[in-house]
Design a protein around this motif. Structure first.
Motif, short mmCIF file in Angstrom:
data_model
loop_
_atom_site.label_atom_id
_atom_site.label_comp_id
_atom_site.label_asym_id
_atom_site.label_seq_id
_atom_site.Cartn_x
_atom_site.Cartn_y
_atom_site.Cartn_z
N TYR A 196 47.19 59.00 107.39
CA TYR A 196 46.12 59.62 107.04
C TYR A 196 44.32 59.32 107.70
O TYR A 196 44.85 57.94 107.64
CB TYR A 196 46.22 59.20 105.59
CG TYR A 196 45.73 59.74 104.38
CD1 TYR A 196 44.77 61.23 104.12
CD2 TYR A 196 45.42 59.30 103.32
CE1 TYR A 196 44.70 61.45 103.83
CE2 TYR A 196 44.51 59.98 102.15
CZ TYR A 196 44.55 61.06 102.63
OH TYR A 196 43.90 61.67 101.31
N TRP A 209 37.42 53.51 102.52
CA TRP A 209 38.94 52.78 103.55
C TRP A 209 39.87 51.97 102.68
O TRP A 209 41.27 51.87 102.01
CB TRP A 209 38.52 51.20 104.06
CG TRP A 209 39.61 51.48 104.57
CD1 TRP A 209 39.48 50.16 105.09
CD2 TRP A 209 40.13 52.53 105.78
NE1 TRP A 209 40.72 50.01 105.95
CE2 TRP A 209 40.99 51.60 106.51
CE3 TRP A 209 40.05 53.32 106.93
CZ2 TRP A 209 42.61 51.92 107.29
CZ3 TRP A 209 40.65 53.80 107.49
CH2 TRP A 209 41.64 52.77 107.90
N LEU A 254 42.14 54.36 101.06
CA LEU A 254 43.34 54.77 101.69
C LEU A 254 43.82 53.49 102.12
O LEU A 254 45.34 53.74 101.90
CB LEU A 254 42.90 54.94 103.46
CG LEU A 254 42.60 56.47 103.81
CD1 LEU A 254 41.09 56.64 102.99
CD2 LEU A 254 42.32 56.78 105.35
N GLU A 255 43.91 52.21 101.70
CA GLU A 255 44.57 51.57 102.14
C GLU A 255 45.90 50.90 100.42
O GLU A 255 47.20 51.07 100.95
CB GLU A 255 43.80 50.15 102.23
CG GLU A 255 43.27 49.82 102.77
CD GLU A 255 42.51 48.31 103.35
OE1 GLU A 255 42.51 47.75 104.61
OE2 GLU A 255 42.19 48.23 102.49
N CYS A 259 47.38 54.12 99.41
CA CYS A 259 47.46 54.87 99.64
C CYS A 259 49.13 54.62 100.40
O CYS A 259 50.09 54.66 100.26
CB CYS A 259 46.60 56.21 100.48
SG CYS A 259 46.34 57.40 99.17
N LYS A 260 48.61 53.96 101.56
CA LYS A 260 49.53 52.54 102.05
C LYS A 260 50.41 52.19 101.22
O LYS A 260 51.97 52.37 101.51
CB LYS A 260 48.81 52.75 103.64
CG LYS A 260 49.88 51.64 104.75
CD LYS A 260 49.14 51.30 105.86
CE LYS A 260 50.15 50.38 106.57
NZ LYS A 260 51.28 50.62 107.02
N ALA A 312 51.62 56.65 102.78
CA ALA A 312 51.13 57.02 103.91
C ALA A 312 51.99 55.70 104.91
O ALA A 312 51.13 54.83 104.21
CB ALA A 312 49.43 57.19 104.40
N ILE A 364 47.27 54.33 108.79
CA ILE A 364 45.61 55.29 108.22
C ILE A 364 44.62 54.74 109.21
O ILE A 364 45.19 53.65 110.28
CB ILE A 364 45.47 54.22 107.38
CG1 ILE A 364 45.03 53.03 106.79
CG2 ILE A 364 45.80 54.84 106.10
CD1 ILE A 364 44.60 52.02 105.45
#
Length: 332
Positions: free
Chosen positions: A123, A157, A160-161, A163-164, A169, A172
């Motif tokens: 991602y 960011w 996004l972390e 999401c991981k 994901a 990233i």
């Protein structure tokens, strides 16, 4: 990337794979499984569908393919070519209007729903410039001026972390980030994951030596888009630099190895540790893009190609140069 005219479809591209004019493929499984990957661009889903099915039938099982408007069933249920998700790499990209942290996960979840997947491989924050959130890909005011939004790359960011961590994901990364913007992320208090990759323009006329070295030092993979140059569309491309594939040095070296100038350009970047993502819809050229592992350039040839560097971008995104986080004002 952006050429607004490239998006004439009713589909909400914010939630699909690669919402930009250079849709690309990359596989980064724990930053070890790096491959030369095909890159494609189309304006009709039918063309994409035919391309993906034909590519899979042609046996390009060593690559991971994706397209802006191709959906997962196209990739996984092509007649006679069933593939598990693990056989394909799907790296969607977070568009500029979706930077606010509260929008990041819902955007990815919408992507996953459309693609009928549980997770994506990579991602990416597509550009470090936030636009006004909303339905418009390119929000503008009544005077036709782009409407920007406060950019907080660290907050984006962190989303996004999350999401991981949630398993949405595997990895990233970022795209078009300069050194300062990368350092902003890496120096963020409480950082959990560094970007695994930074996707930037990279080719013999724009070799990015300083950014490449910086990313090497921090274990960030450089993914080079437009490794063969790009189209000559004046609406978004700097056409002052000559076409890369007509370069006499590349063609002379290619003649020595019975290779094309494109293959020499790709081999040059691969040999210096750059993942390349060329684009083509021509089956023969796609095959040629993979046929760069049966020879190596000499040290002298590498130096000759490095000397071609003009430090000139094809993709400048000048329509957004007044954005506070426009990434190309910095040296690298």
């Amino acid at each position: 990337m952006i050429q607004a005219s490239a998006f004439k479809h009713k589909t909400d591209h914010r939630f699909l794979v690669g919402t930009k004019f250079f849709s690309e493929s990359i596989c980064l499984e724990n930053k070890r499984n790096l491959s030369l990957l095909s890159k494609s661009l189309s304006y009709t889903q039918l063309r994409i569908t035919c391309f993906v099915i034909k590519t899979i039938r042609n046996g390009f099982t060593g690559s991971m393919l994706h397209q802006s408007w191709a959906r997962a069933p196209v990739l996984t249920s092509a007649p006679g070519s069933a593939r598990r998700q693990e056989s394909l790499c799907l790296p969607p990209q977070l568009w500029n209007t979706c930077h606010p942290p509260e929008l990041v996960r819902p955007t990815l979840e919408k992507t996953l729903k459309i693609l009928q997947l549980d997770y994506v491989d990579l991602y990416i924050i597509e550009l470090p410039m936030a636009f006004k959130p909303g339905d418009a890909l390119y929000p503008k005011d009544e005077n036709g001026k782009f409407i920007y939004h406060e950019t907080d790359l660290c907050a984006t960011w962190e989303a996004l972390e999350a999401c991981k961590d949630a398993g949405l994901a595997k990895s990233i990364g970022v795209s078009n980030f300069n050194r300062r913007q990368l350092e902003m992320i890496m120096n963020k208090p409480g950082l959990k994951y560094k970007p695994v990759s930074n996707q930037v323009e990279c080719h013999p006329y724009f070799t990015q030596p300083k950014l490449l070295e910086f990313c090497r030092q921090h274990d960030i993979v450089i993914v080079g888009y437009s490794p063969l140059g790009t189209s000559r569309d004046e609406s978004w491309v700097n056409v002052s630099s000559p076409p890369l594939l007509k370069d006499p040095v590349l063609n002379a070296i290619g003649k020595k190895y019975n290779k094309t100038a494109a293959q020499i350009a790709l081999r040059f970047n691969v040999q210096r540790g750059v993942v390349v993502i060329p684009k083509s819809f021509n089956p023969q050229r796609i095959r040629e893009n993979f046929q760069i592992f049966d020879f190596s350039l000499t040290e002298q040839e590498m130096k000759e190609i490095e000397a071609l560097n003009k430090n000139v971008r094809y993709v400048e995104l000048l329509m957004w140069r007044d954005h506070p986080e426009y990434p190309f004002n910095d040296e690298y």
